[in-house]
Write a protein that holds these residues in place. Structure first.
Motif, PDB file in Angstrom:
ATOM      1  N   PRO A 141     -35.074  13.550  31.014  1.00 46.79           N
ATOM      2  CA  PRO A 141     -33.620  13.383  31.174  1.00 46.79           C
ATOM      3  C   PRO A 141     -32.832  14.589  30.687  1.00 46.79           C
ATOM      4  O   PRO A 141     -33.301  15.375  29.855  1.00 46.79           O
ATOM      5  CB  PRO A 141     -33.327  12.159  30.305  1.00 46.79           C
ATOM      6  CG  PRO A 141     -34.356  12.222  29.220  1.00 46.79           C
ATOM      7  CD  PRO A 141     -35.578  12.843  29.829  1.00 46.79           C
ATOM      8  N   MET A 142     -31.637  14.738  31.228  1.00 46.93           N
ATOM      9  CA  MET A 142     -30.656  15.686  30.702  1.00 46.93           C
ATOM     10  C   MET A 142     -29.757  14.931  29.724  1.00 46.93           C
ATOM     11  O   MET A 142     -29.224  13.866  30.072  1.00 46.93           O
ATOM     12  CB  MET A 142     -29.829  16.290  31.836  1.00 46.93           C
ATOM     13  CG  MET A 142     -30.636  17.136  32.806  1.00 46.93           C
ATOM     14  SD  MET A 142     -29.634  17.794  34.155  1.00 46.93           S
ATOM     15  CE  MET A 142     -29.449  16.323  35.173  1.00 46.93           C
ATOM     16  N   LEU A 143     -29.586  15.448  28.529  1.00 50.91           N
ATOM     17  CA  LEU A 143     -28.831  14.770  27.477  1.00 50.91           C
ATOM     18  C   LEU A 143     -27.466  15.410  27.329  1.00 50.91           C
ATOM     19  O   LEU A 143     -27.342  16.635  27.182  1.00 50.91           O
ATOM     20  CB  LEU A 143     -29.591  14.837  26.145  1.00 50.91           C
ATOM     21  CG  LEU A 143     -31.011  14.259  26.145  1.00 50.91           C
ATOM     22  CD1 LEU A 143     -31.655  14.442  24.783  1.00 50.91           C
ATOM     23  CD2 LEU A 143     -31.001  12.793  26.531  1.00 50.91           C
ATOM     24  N   ILE A 144     -26.422  14.581  27.348  1.00 54.54           N
ATOM     25  CA  ILE A 144     -25.040  15.048  27.195  1.00 54.54           C
ATOM     26  C   ILE A 144     -24.403  14.256  26.058  1.00 54.54           C
ATOM     27  O   ILE A 144     -24.481  13.026  26.022  1.00 54.54           O
ATOM     28  CB  ILE A 144     -24.238  14.855  28.501  1.00 54.54           C
ATOM     29  CG1 ILE A 144     -24.905  15.623  29.654  1.00 54.54           C
ATOM     30  CG2 ILE A 144     -22.804  15.327  28.326  1.00 54.54           C
ATOM     31  CD1 ILE A 144     -24.264  15.368  31.002  1.00 54.54           C
ATOM     32  N   PHE A 145     -23.765  14.974  25.128  1.00 59.07           N
ATOM     33  CA  PHE A 145     -23.084  14.349  23.998  1.00 59.07           C
ATOM     34  C   PHE A 145     -21.608  14.720  24.046  1.00 59.07           C
ATOM     35  O   PHE A 145     -21.261  15.908  24.129  1.00 59.07           O
ATOM     36  CB  PHE A 145     -23.700  14.802  22.672  1.00 59.07           C
ATOM     37  CG  PHE A 145     -25.098  14.303  22.449  1.00 59.07           C
ATOM     38  CD1 PHE A 145     -25.321  13.114  21.777  1.00 59.07           C
ATOM     39  CD2 PHE A 145     -26.190  15.019  22.923  1.00 59.07           C
ATOM     40  CE1 PHE A 145     -26.611  12.641  21.580  1.00 59.07           C
ATOM     41  CE2 PHE A 145     -27.476  14.561  22.735  1.00 59.07           C
ATOM     42  CZ  PHE A 145     -27.684  13.365  22.055  1.00 59.07           C
ATOM     43  N   ALA A 146     -20.761  13.710  24.002  1.00 62.00           N
ATOM     44  CA  ALA A 146     -19.314  13.914  24.042  1.00 62.00           C
ATOM     45  C   ALA A 146     -18.681  13.259  22.814  1.00 62.00           C
ATOM     46  O   ALA A 146     -19.089  12.173  22.401  1.00 62.00           O
ATOM     47  CB  ALA A 146     -18.722  13.317  25.324  1.00 62.00           C
ATOM     48  N   GLY A 147     -17.701  13.931  22.238  1.00 63.48           N
ATOM     49  CA  GLY A 147     -17.021  13.389  21.063  1.00 63.48           C
ATOM     50  C   GLY A 147     -17.126  14.338  19.876  1.00 63.48           C
ATOM     51  O   GLY A 147     -18.184  14.904  19.612  1.00 63.48           O
ATOM     52  N   ASP A 148     -16.010  14.511  19.171  1.00 54.16           N
ATOM     53  CA  ASP A 148     -15.982  15.417  18.020  1.00 54.16           C
ATOM     54  C   ASP A 148     -16.803  14.899  16.851  1.00 54.16           C
ATOM     55  O   ASP A 148     -17.229  15.682  15.998  1.00 54.16           O
ATOM     56  CB  ASP A 148     -14.536  15.642  17.567  1.00 54.16           C
ATOM     57  CG  ASP A 148     -13.708  16.334  18.637  1.00 54.16           C
ATOM     58  OD1 ASP A 148     -14.315  17.055  19.452  1.00 54.16           O
ATOM     59  OD2 ASP A 148     -12.479  16.155  18.658  1.00 54.16           O
TER      60      ASP A 148
END
Length: 305
Positions: A141-148
């Protein structure tokens, strides 16, 4: 002495190969995860463990029997299962009145619990509930993290590292465009962690680069952080230490700029440019006056005989 702690000598070639796979290596094997069901796990927790197992396969082991243990109070059973199945990651699911729909994600270092984080399930949509095409087993999978919060808060930063360790899969030397078909997206917002998974669809765009669309695939989870058990800074630093053989050797007199250009420095003796051999031409010949000036003036006059 426990059965797993004593020195075991292989009696067959198959047992020898099995033990060689578990020996320390310069380049580690792909980390395996064990998914354990607690003694009072309900249907929701069981379905979550099954779906994550389907996403994580073939680098996962699912324990179908219930195991009565409390990881935050006693970690010996987790360490026993880690040695038995050779897994350095774990996901434990349980359910009770005080902590309903509970998940504990963690990792091991030298078969001892390094750190673990307890998460509560507030909303869950399984793979079966979303009627779309799924990715094949073993897709990286490609992992994406959003959020400060993943960059500001230490607990969320450690959770981000844990999730990367858990879902990253094998290390590959090269990637093809058609293989980028699975996305795991994590969002930290208002004290909650939203996990979404999508399948990447490559559509025709009229040029070489295809048009990309995301189709929700499942599972989908809304999580909230509860308890944490984080390793000390010294132990965490020790777990990240790399062997000296893997560190790149420094090359003398070689440097790189911000654009990636390589520069080399060469040490040479001091050169006298006046003695440099040039092309022989009549126009470059030195006159007698120039030669005498280079020699330090005219020599002593000879006395007439």
């Amino acid at each position: 002495m426990e059965a797993l702690d004593r020195v075991v000598k292989p009696k067959t070639k198959r047992a020898k190969r099995f033990l060689e796979k578990r020996e320390p290596k310069l380049k580690e094997n792909t980390k395996n995860a064990m998914l354990i069901k607690g003694g009072n796990a309900n249907l929701t927790v069981t379905e979550v463990l099954k779906d994550i197992y389907a996403v994580k396969k073939p680098f996962a082991v699912l324990y179908k029997k219930k195991n009565i243990t409390r990881p935050f109070e006693d970690q010996t059973s987790l360490e026993f299962f880690s040695k038995k199945s050779d897994c350095s990651l774990f996901l434990f699911g349980s359910h009770n009145k005080k902590r309903p729909n509970n998940l504990i994600i963690g990792r091991m270092f030298d078969y001892h619990v390094l750190d673990m984080i307890e998460l509560g399930i507030e909303k869950f949509v399984s793979l079966k509930d979303i009627k779309n095409s799924k990715c094949p087993e073993g897709t990286k999978p490609m992992l994406i993290f959003a959020g400060d919060m993943f960059d500001v808060n230490e607990e969320y930063r450690r959770l981000k590292s844990l999730l990367i360790d858990f879902f990253r899969g094998p290390t590959v030397p090269s990637i093809r465009l058609a293989g980028l078909e699975y996305v795991l997206h994590f969002t930290a917002l208002d004290g909650k962690i939203y996990m979404r998974s999508y399948k990447v669809l490559l559509k025709k765009s009229g040029c070489k680069i295809p048009r990309i669309e995301l189709e929700e695939m499942g599972p989908s989870l809304d999580l909230v952080m509860r308890r944490t058990h984080l390793a000390s800074d010294d132990l965490y630093k020790l777990s990240l230490k790399q062997p000296k053989a893997l560190k790149p050797k420094k090359k003398k007199n070689i440097s790189h700029d911000v654009f990636g250009t390589t520069y080399g420095r060469i040490h040479m003796q001091k050169q006298d440019l006046s003695k440099l051999q040039t092309r022989k031409m009549k126009g470059l010949k030195k006159r007698p006056a120039e030669k005498s000036a280079e020699d330090g003036g005219a020599g002593p006059k000879k006395s007439k005989s």
